[in-house]
Design a protein around this motif. Structure first.
Motif, mmCIF file in Angstrom:
data_model
loop_
_atom_site.group_PDB
_atom_site.id
_atom_site.type_symbol
_atom_site.label_atom_id
_atom_site.label_comp_id
_atom_site.label_asym_id
_atom_site.label_seq_id
_atom_site.Cartn_x
_atom_site.Cartn_y
_atom_site.Cartn_z
ATOM 1 N N VAL A 194 6.218 -6.862 -5.061
ATOM 2 C CA VAL A 194 6.438 -5.510 -5.568
ATOM 3 C C VAL A 194 6.516 -5.482 -7.089
ATOM 4 O O VAL A 194 5.962 -4.597 -7.740
ATOM 5 C CB VAL A 194 7.714 -4.909 -4.948
ATOM 6 C CG1 VAL A 194 8.013 -3.534 -5.535
ATOM 7 C CG2 VAL A 194 7.568 -4.813 -3.436
ATOM 8 N N MET A 195 7.212 -6.447 -7.686
ATOM 9 C CA MET A 195 7.422 -6.474 -9.138
ATOM 10 C C MET A 195 6.410 -7.430 -9.765
ATOM 11 O O MET A 195 6.722 -8.575 -10.100
ATOM 12 C CB MET A 195 8.855 -6.893 -9.458
ATOM 13 C CG MET A 195 9.904 -6.152 -8.659
ATOM 14 S SD MET A 195 9.952 -4.377 -8.966
ATOM 15 C CE MET A 195 10.883 -4.328 -10.487
ATOM 16 N N SER A 196 5.183 -6.969 -9.929
ATOM 17 C CA SER A 196 4.109 -7.831 -10.426
ATOM 18 C C SER A 196 4.021 -7.865 -11.945
ATOM 19 O O SER A 196 3.367 -8.754 -12.505
ATOM 20 C CB SER A 196 2.760 -7.367 -9.849
ATOM 21 O OG SER A 196 2.517 -6.004 -10.168
ATOM 22 N N GLN A 197 4.643 -6.927 -12.634
ATOM 23 C CA GLN A 197 4.614 -6.944 -14.090
ATOM 24 C C GLN A 197 5.529 -8.039 -14.635
ATOM 25 O O GLN A 197 6.614 -8.267 -14.117
ATOM 26 C CB GLN A 197 5.049 -5.592 -14.667
ATOM 27 C CG GLN A 197 4.032 -4.488 -14.455
ATOM 28 C CD GLN A 197 4.454 -3.192 -15.129
ATOM 29 O OE1 GLN A 197 5.461 -3.138 -15.820
ATOM 30 N NE2 GLN A 197 3.661 -2.154 -14.931
ATOM 31 N N ASN B 153 6.611 -1.877 -9.210
ATOM 32 C CA ASN B 153 7.268 -2.292 -10.456
ATOM 33 C C ASN B 153 8.390 -1.336 -10.856
ATOM 34 O O ASN B 153 8.558 -1.012 -12.033
ATOM 35 C CB ASN B 153 6.253 -2.412 -11.597
ATOM 36 C CG ASN B 153 5.164 -3.424 -11.308
ATOM 37 O OD1 ASN B 153 5.440 -4.611 -11.162
ATOM 38 N ND2 ASN B 153 3.925 -2.946 -11.199
ATOM 39 N N SER B 154 9.139 -0.876 -9.873
ATOM 40 C CA SER B 154 10.257 0.018 -10.150
ATOM 41 C C SER B 154 11.462 -0.398 -9.320
ATOM 42 O O SER B 154 11.321 -1.000 -8.245
ATOM 43 C CB SER B 154 9.892 1.471 -9.833
ATOM 44 O OG SER B 154 9.698 1.644 -8.441
ATOM 45 N N VAL B 155 12.636 -0.081 -9.829
ATOM 46 C CA VAL B 155 13.876 -0.387 -9.119
ATOM 47 C C VAL B 155 13.922 0.359 -7.789
ATOM 48 O O VAL B 155 14.313 -0.196 -6.751
ATOM 49 C CB VAL B 155 15.093 -0.018 -9.990
ATOM 50 C CG1 VAL B 155 16.388 -0.150 -9.186
ATOM 51 C CG2 VAL B 155 15.149 -0.903 -11.224
ATOM 52 N N LEU B 156 13.486 1.613 -7.802
ATOM 53 C CA LEU B 156 13.509 2.420 -6.583
ATOM 54 C C LEU B 156 12.578 1.846 -5.523
ATOM 55 O O LEU B 156 12.934 1.796 -4.336
ATOM 56 C CB LEU B 156 13.120 3.861 -6.908
ATOM 57 C CG LEU B 156 13.148 4.858 -5.740
ATOM 58 C CD1 LEU B 156 14.554 4.913 -5.143
ATOM 59 C CD2 LEU B 156 12.696 6.237 -6.201
ATOM 60 N N GLY B 157 11.384 1.413 -5.923
ATOM 61 C CA GLY B 157 10.433 0.867 -4.965
ATOM 62 C C GLY B 157 10.930 -0.411 -4.319
ATOM 63 O O GLY B 157 10.866 -0.575 -3.089
ATOM 64 N N LEU B 158 11.446 -1.341 -5.126
ATOM 65 C CA LEU B 158 11.954 -2.596 -4.568
ATOM 66 C C LEU B 158 13.185 -2.347 -3.716
ATOM 67 O O LEU B 158 13.358 -2.965 -2.660
ATOM 68 C CB LEU B 158 12.272 -3.576 -5.699
ATOM 69 C CG LEU B 158 12.708 -4.975 -5.272
ATOM 70 C CD1 LEU B 158 11.644 -5.643 -4.417
ATOM 71 C CD2 LEU B 158 13.025 -5.839 -6.496
ATOM 72 N N SER B 159 14.039 -1.435 -4.134
ATOM 73 C CA SER B 159 15.231 -1.113 -3.344
ATOM 74 C C SER B 159 14.843 -0.518 -1.991
ATOM 75 O O SER B 159 15.512 -0.770 -0.984
ATOM 76 C CB SER B 159 16.125 -0.128 -4.108
ATOM 77 O OG SER B 159 16.554 -0.670 -5.336
ATOM 78 N N LYS C 160 0.832 -1.208 0.000
ATOM 79 C CA LYS C 160 0.000 0.000 0.000
ATOM 80 C C LYS C 160 0.867 1.258 0.000
ATOM 81 O O LYS C 160 0.542 2.249 -0.666
ATOM 82 C CB LYS C 160 -0.925 -0.005 1.220
ATOM 83 C CG LYS C 160 -2.037 -1.046 1.163
ATOM 84 C CD LYS C 160 -3.006 -0.741 0.032
ATOM 85 C CE LYS C 160 -4.192 -1.702 0.045
ATOM 86 N NZ LYS C 160 -5.118 -1.425 -1.087
ATOM 87 N N MET C 161 1.971 1.228 0.737
ATOM 88 C CA MET C 161 2.863 2.381 0.784
ATOM 89 C C MET C 161 3.458 2.647 -0.592
ATOM 90 O O MET C 161 3.445 3.792 -1.076
ATOM 91 C CB MET C 161 3.976 2.135 1.797
ATOM 92 C CG MET C 161 4.990 3.268 1.899
ATOM 93 S SD MET C 161 6.428 2.838 2.902
ATOM 94 C CE MET C 161 7.216 1.624 1.833
ATOM 95 N N LEU C 162 3.973 1.608 -1.239
ATOM 96 C CA LEU C 162 4.574 1.787 -2.558
ATOM 97 C C LEU C 162 3.533 2.156 -3.601
ATOM 98 O O LEU C 162 3.809 2.945 -4.515
ATOM 99 C CB LEU C 162 5.305 0.506 -2.977
ATOM 100 C CG LEU C 162 6.517 0.122 -2.133
ATOM 101 C CD1 LEU C 162 7.130 -1.173 -2.642
ATOM 102 C CD2 LEU C 162 7.561 1.225 -2.138
ATOM 103 N N GLU C 163 2.334 1.624 -3.461
ATOM 104 C CA GLU C 163 1.263 1.971 -4.397
ATOM 105 C C GLU C 163 0.904 3.445 -4.283
ATOM 106 O O GLU C 163 0.697 4.135 -5.290
ATOM 107 C CB GLU C 163 0.038 1.101 -4.138
ATOM 108 C CG GLU C 163 -1.088 1.309 -5.139
ATOM 109 C CD GLU C 163 -2.283 0.421 -4.829
ATOM 110 O OE1 GLU C 163 -2.978 0.001 -5.776
ATOM 111 O OE2 GLU C 163 -2.533 0.155 -3.628
ATOM 112 N N GLY C 164 0.842 3.950 -3.049
ATOM 113 C CA GLY C 164 0.534 5.362 -2.862
ATOM 114 C C GLY C 164 1.632 6.280 -3.361
ATOM 115 O O GLY C 164 1.363 7.433 -3.724
ATOM 116 N N MET C 165 2.862 5.772 -3.416
ATOM 117 C CA MET C 165 3.994 6.575 -3.893
ATOM 118 C C MET C 165 4.299 6.321 -5.370
ATOM 119 O O MET C 165 5.279 6.853 -5.903
ATOM 120 C CB MET C 165 5.233 6.260 -3.055
ATOM 121 C CG MET C 165 5.075 6.570 -1.574
ATOM 122 S SD MET C 165 6.422 5.905 -0.547
ATOM 123 C CE MET C 165 7.822 6.801 -1.179
#
Length: 279
Positions: free
Chosen positions: A218-221, A138-144, A129-134
């Motif tokens: 996090v990386m669902s694509q 599906n991004s390198v920054l989000g998973l990192s 939910k936090m990463l979705e709101g930001m």
């Protein structure tokens, strides 16, 4: 203890060490061995101990489609970014906890231990939910970001021991010679902490490189996978499990970790023996 008495003990200790070494090495050997075998030999009830007449078809399967190289690039970017950020913040936190007295210091140290006890699966929903709101799914920054959060407590705790193991009197001597406190730290203490940074970085690298569950969430694509997630594509409901492809992919995934360890092994051994458990 007399020499005749010590000899059987030494032989027994060496024997136990050899057995433990073989138990650790055998799974790696079996992985590499299976990666060179055709599917019919892998599924054969009689094991093939040596891959005579082996094939590289499993490795060709790994490189077909280019997904391996894309996943390799993704894993490298995420892992290197995670280690760089985690070591930077952990270094500052470890210095603060070890060198300064402040209110809540002990509570902060206890919180590090408590955070490490929380199961990763218990944080999936909040992290997603936090990463979705930001807009970081599906991004390198989000998973990192989530990797840094998982690696940071252990990294701080380990570096704290290294910093505490360096006597503060060394900095005081440098300040007497005319250095400021910052200059004394970076000229005297920081070089002594290099083995600790390397040792901690190795453990963080392995944890981020091999992590699977957070990457799945996090990386669902489909076109954005780290290597452990990509490896799961060799299991199909209709075709079954391509064990040859899994073993070949696992061998290739292990190579960067082995290379990284060989490059820094000297510093890592020095770090593990220079007081990481002190403080």
């Amino acid at each position: 203890m007399s020499r005749p008495t010590r000899r059987p003990l030494r032989i027994a200790a060496n024997s136990v060490g050899i057995v433990a070494f073989l138990m650790c090495v055998f799974p790696v050997y079996w992985m590499v061995n299976s990666s060179l075998l055709p599917r019919n030999k892998i599924r054969n009830p009689d094991p093939t101990w040596v891959p005579f007449g082996g094939t590289f078809d499993n490795y060709r399967t790994v490189f077909d489609g280019g997904q391996f190289l894309d996943s390799l690039r993704m894993s490298l970017m995420v892992t290197l970014l995670t280690i760089a950020v985690a070591l930077s913040f952990a270094f500052l936190a470890a210095v603060a906890v070890s060198r300064f007295k402040f209110r809540g210091r002990k509570s902060f140290i206890v919180a590090l231990l408590v955070i490490q006890m929380i199961p990763v699966e218990g944080l999936f929903i909040s992290q997603y939910k936090m990463l979705e709101g930001m807009n970081l799914l599906n991004s390198v920054l989000g998973l990192s970001l989530v990797y840094v959060a998982s690696v940071l407590p252990f990294t701080i705790w380990t570096l704290r021991g290294f910093v505490a193991g360096v006597p503060f009197e060394l900095e005081e001597a440098a300040m007497i010679d005319g250095c400021s406190r910052v200059q004394a730290f970076f000229r005297v203490t920081f070089p002594l902490l290099a083995p600790g940074l390397v040792a901690t970085g190795v453990f963080g690298f392995i944890q981020a490189w091999n992590e699977f569950t957070l990457a799945v969430v996090v990386m669902s694509q489909g076109d954005k996978k780290t290597l452990p997630v990509w490896l799961s594509t060799f299991t199909d409901v209709n075709r079954g499990t391509d064990w040859g492809g899994i073993m070949a992919g696992s061998t290739l995934i292990a190579i960067p970790v082995v290379v990284f360890f060989l490059v820094v092994q000297g510093r890592m051994v020095a770090g593990l023996t220079s007081g990481a458990v002190k403080g």
